[in-house]
Design an enzyme around this catalytic site. Structure first.
Site, PDB file in Angstrom:
ATOM      1  N   TYR A  48       4.070   7.181  -4.560  1.00  0.00           N
ATOM      2  CA  TYR A  48       3.123   8.286  -4.661  1.00  0.00           C
ATOM      3  C   TYR A  48       2.327   8.388  -3.371  1.00  0.00           C
ATOM      4  O   TYR A  48       1.949   7.372  -2.777  1.00  0.00           O
ATOM      5  CB  TYR A  48       2.172   8.073  -5.844  1.00  0.00           C
ATOM      6  CG  TYR A  48       1.166   9.191  -6.012  1.00  0.00           C
ATOM      7  CD1 TYR A  48       1.565  10.443  -6.459  1.00  0.00           C
ATOM      8  CD2 TYR A  48      -0.181   8.997  -5.704  1.00  0.00           C
ATOM      9  CE1 TYR A  48       0.635  11.477  -6.599  1.00  0.00           C
ATOM     10  CE2 TYR A  48      -1.104  10.019  -5.848  1.00  0.00           C
ATOM     11  CZ  TYR A  48      -0.684  11.253  -6.290  1.00  0.00           C
ATOM     12  OH  TYR A  48      -1.582  12.278  -6.415  1.00  0.00           O
ATOM     13  N   ASP A  62     -12.384  13.245   0.363  1.00  0.00           N
ATOM     14  CA  ASP A  62     -11.352  14.021  -0.328  1.00  0.00           C
ATOM     15  C   ASP A  62     -11.957  15.314  -0.874  1.00  0.00           C
ATOM     16  O   ASP A  62     -12.154  15.481  -2.075  1.00  0.00           O
ATOM     17  CB  ASP A  62     -10.760  13.171  -1.462  1.00  0.00           C
ATOM     18  CG  ASP A  62      -9.620  13.865  -2.182  1.00  0.00           C
ATOM     19  OD1 ASP A  62      -9.013  14.789  -1.607  1.00  0.00           O
ATOM     20  OD2 ASP A  62      -9.333  13.494  -3.345  1.00  0.00           O
ATOM     21  N   ASP A  89       0.598  14.657  -3.275  1.00  0.00           N
ATOM     22  CA  ASP A  89      -0.546  15.428  -3.747  1.00  0.00           C
ATOM     23  C   ASP A  89      -0.732  16.630  -2.818  1.00  0.00           C
ATOM     24  O   ASP A  89      -1.072  16.467  -1.642  1.00  0.00           O
ATOM     25  CB  ASP A  89      -1.771  14.512  -3.723  1.00  0.00           C
ATOM     26  CG  ASP A  89      -3.060  15.181  -4.142  1.00  0.00           C
ATOM     27  OD1 ASP A  89      -3.052  16.404  -4.403  1.00  0.00           O
ATOM     28  OD2 ASP A  89      -4.089  14.474  -4.200  1.00  0.00           O
ATOM     29  N   ASP A  91      -2.911  19.098  -3.444  1.00  0.00           N
ATOM     30  CA  ASP A  91      -4.222  19.698  -3.732  1.00  0.00           C
ATOM     31  C   ASP A  91      -4.063  21.055  -4.438  1.00  0.00           C
ATOM     32  O   ASP A  91      -3.331  21.161  -5.399  1.00  0.00           O
ATOM     33  CB  ASP A  91      -5.054  19.811  -2.454  1.00  0.00           C
ATOM     34  CG  ASP A  91      -5.563  18.460  -1.963  1.00  0.00           C
ATOM     35  OD1 ASP A  91      -5.502  17.498  -2.736  1.00  0.00           O
ATOM     36  OD2 ASP A  91      -6.001  18.377  -0.809  1.00  0.00           O
ATOM     37  N   HIS A 116       2.380  17.973  -6.705  1.00  0.00           N
ATOM     38  CA  HIS A 116       1.568  18.580  -7.769  1.00  0.00           C
ATOM     39  C   HIS A 116       0.531  19.506  -7.162  1.00  0.00           C
ATOM     40  O   HIS A 116      -0.041  19.250  -6.096  1.00  0.00           O
ATOM     41  CB  HIS A 116       0.954  17.541  -8.710  1.00  0.00           C
ATOM     42  CG  HIS A 116       0.070  16.507  -8.092  1.00  0.00           C
ATOM     43  ND1 HIS A 116      -1.222  16.760  -7.718  1.00  0.00           N
ATOM     44  CD2 HIS A 116       0.281  15.196  -7.826  1.00  0.00           C
ATOM     45  CE1 HIS A 116      -1.777  15.658  -7.248  1.00  0.00           C
ATOM     46  NE2 HIS A 116      -0.880  14.696  -7.278  1.00  0.00           N
ATOM     47  N   GLU A 118      -2.953  21.664  -8.219  1.00  0.00           N
ATOM     48  CA  GLU A 118      -4.008  21.561  -9.220  1.00  0.00           C
ATOM     49  C   GLU A 118      -4.751  22.879  -9.422  1.00  0.00           C
ATOM     50  O   GLU A 118      -4.600  23.824  -8.637  1.00  0.00           O
ATOM     51  CB  GLU A 118      -4.984  20.448  -8.841  1.00  0.00           C
ATOM     52  CG  GLU A 118      -5.757  20.718  -7.571  1.00  0.00           C
ATOM     53  CD  GLU A 118      -6.370  19.450  -7.007  1.00  0.00           C
ATOM     54  OE1 GLU A 118      -7.597  19.468  -6.767  1.00  0.00           O
ATOM     55  OE2 GLU A 118      -5.655  18.459  -6.782  1.00  0.00           O
ATOM     56  N   CYS A 126     -12.467  15.187  -5.335  1.00  0.00           N
ATOM     57  CA  CYS A 126     -11.777  14.119  -6.037  1.00  0.00           C
ATOM     58  C   CYS A 126     -11.843  14.343  -7.547  1.00  0.00           C
ATOM     59  O   CYS A 126     -12.901  14.678  -8.095  1.00  0.00           O
ATOM     60  CB  CYS A 126     -12.399  12.771  -5.684  1.00  0.00           C
ATOM     61  SG  CYS A 126     -11.715  11.380  -6.624  1.00  0.00           S
ATOM     62  N   ARG A 161      -1.141  19.996 -12.081  1.00  0.00           N
ATOM     63  CA  ARG A 161      -2.268  19.137 -12.436  1.00  0.00           C
ATOM     64  C   ARG A 161      -3.398  20.019 -12.948  1.00  0.00           C
ATOM     65  O   ARG A 161      -3.723  21.043 -12.343  1.00  0.00           O
ATOM     66  CB  ARG A 161      -2.731  18.350 -11.211  1.00  0.00           C
ATOM     67  CG  ARG A 161      -4.069  17.653 -11.413  1.00  0.00           C
ATOM     68  CD  ARG A 161      -4.434  16.813 -10.222  1.00  0.00           C
ATOM     69  NE  ARG A 161      -5.880  16.774 -10.020  1.00  0.00           N
ATOM     70  CZ  ARG A 161      -6.499  16.044  -9.099  1.00  0.00           C
ATOM     71  NH1 ARG A 161      -5.794  15.289  -8.294  1.00  0.00           N
ATOM     72  NH2 ARG A 161      -7.816  16.095  -8.983  1.00  0.00           N
ATOM     73  N   GLU A 191      -5.539  15.336 -15.527  1.00  0.00           N
ATOM     74  CA  GLU A 191      -6.427  14.460 -14.781  1.00  0.00           C
ATOM     75  C   GLU A 191      -7.632  14.022 -15.607  1.00  0.00           C
ATOM     76  O   GLU A 191      -8.158  14.766 -16.432  1.00  0.00           O
ATOM     77  CB  GLU A 191      -6.903  15.176 -13.515  1.00  0.00           C
ATOM     78  CG  GLU A 191      -7.871  14.389 -12.649  1.00  0.00           C
ATOM     79  CD  GLU A 191      -7.286  13.112 -12.064  1.00  0.00           C
ATOM     80  OE1 GLU A 191      -6.853  12.240 -12.855  1.00  0.00           O
ATOM     81  OE2 GLU A 191      -7.278  12.970 -10.826  1.00  0.00           O
ATOM     82  N   ASN A 213      -2.843   8.944 -14.282  1.00  0.00           N
ATOM     83  CA  ASN A 213      -3.451   8.488 -13.041  1.00  0.00           C
ATOM     84  C   ASN A 213      -4.354   7.292 -13.336  1.00  0.00           C
ATOM     85  O   ASN A 213      -5.412   7.437 -13.928  1.00  0.00           O
ATOM     86  CB  ASN A 213      -4.274   9.636 -12.426  1.00  0.00           C
ATOM     87  CG  ASN A 213      -4.982   9.222 -11.149  1.00  0.00           C
ATOM     88  OD1 ASN A 213      -4.735   8.162 -10.596  1.00  0.00           O
ATOM     89  ND2 ASN A 213      -5.883  10.076 -10.680  1.00  0.00           N
TER      90      ASN A 213
END
Length: 299
Positions: A48, A62, A89, A91, A116, A118, A126, A161, A191, A213
């Site tokens: 990952y 982040d 990731d 975002d 993914h 989101e 984050c 996500r 999440e 996660n």
């Protein structure tokens, strides 16, 4: 020698086959290409690549400061160094639907097995911090439809996500997950679930793989792989764990250097030079060019 011997499209195909088996796949987070190779060496099923780690690697929080170019470049460096599939990731997709489409094709070209996208507002934060905000359902679905429409390899995993659990509760997260699947998502990343029962509820609601996660110091308890397997989770990630452990060890080593003036007491905690050379396949390069590796290492 050099990079992975398995082409990206074949990694994706094999990953999809294994994901379809229903087994739990373990994807520790790699913080650089060498750690990805170590993850493979230790027998895990995938790698990952965390947006939080990529940000931290640049010394940034982040909060959506990284660019597609930075993320794809680092993703390529990591993915090409291992035979394992790598999920990254992405975002919020680095913009709106057209940007999401470009993101997916860029990540395909970089050799990733999946990504993914989101449903946070852009710029994001984050997923385990308070004060998150999510986009409306229409915007979230447009992002996923754009991702699905843009990919050229149907085995590239488009994961959706949703961060809505922390904003509007579990029922809203389940409704959003169902809608994302209807929009074409191949998998769901719910999440900041708080309990095993919440993961089980999402599992019951959708007919695609789900991801858990297990990040330290976050909203979720740190459930074991066997606990997550028992409630039907298909992928588990530990996104920042190796970076946290490495930085913790580095900090303690620097303290020791300050206090003692040398690191003799830390030798037992270090990766030996012989182990490093084995991991990077120094000897394999010797078969290509005997002038490269023409010495003996004391073990």
């Amino acid at each position: 020698m050099l990079y992975s011997q398995t082409p990206a499209h074949e990694k994706r195909r094999l990953f999809r086959e294994r994901l379809a088996s229903g087994e739990l796949l373990r994807f520790p987070g790699a913080f650089n290409p060498l750690s990805a190779r170590l993850i493979e060496r230790k027998g895990f099923e995938g790698v990952y690549i965390s947006g939080a780690v990529l940000s931290a690697d640049l010394g940034l929080p982040d909060i959506g400061l990284t660019t597609l170019t930075e993320v794809a470049g680092r993703g390529q460096q990591i993915a090409r160094m291992t035979e394992l599939p790598a999920i990254i990731d992405a975002d919020t997709g680095f913009g709106e639907p057209m940007n999401v489409a470009r993101t997916i094709q860029t990540l395909e070209d970089a050799g990733l097995a999946g990504a993914h996208i989101e449903d946070q507002v852009n710029p994001k934060r984050c997923g385990h911090l308070d004060g998150k905000a999510v986009v409306d359902e229409s915007t979230a679905l447009k992002r996923i439809r754009a991702a699905v429409d843009a990919r050229r390899d149907h085995n590239f995993l488009v994961m959706a996500r949703t961060d809505i659990r922390a904003v509007e509760g579990l029922d809203a997260a389940i409704d959003r997950a169902k809608a994302l699947v209807d929009a074409g998502a191949d998998a769901i990343f719910p999440e900041a679930m708080r309990t095993l029962e919440e993961f089980a509820a999402v599992r019951e609601a959708v007919d695609v793989p789900i991801l858990a996660n297990m990040t330290e110091f976050g909203k979720s308890d740190l459930f074991s792989a066997s606990q997550l397997r028992d409630v039907g989770v298909n992928i588990v990630i530990w996104p920042v764990s190796l970076l946290r452990i490495a930085m913790g060890a580095a900090g303690r080593a620097l303290d020791t250097l300050t206090d003692e003036g040398h690191l003799t007491s830390k030798l037992g905690e270090m990766q030996h030079r012989a182990e490093l050379y084995d991991l990077i396949d120094y000897e394999g390069y010797n078969h290509f060019d005997s002038g490269v590796f023409d010495f003996q290492l004391d073990r």
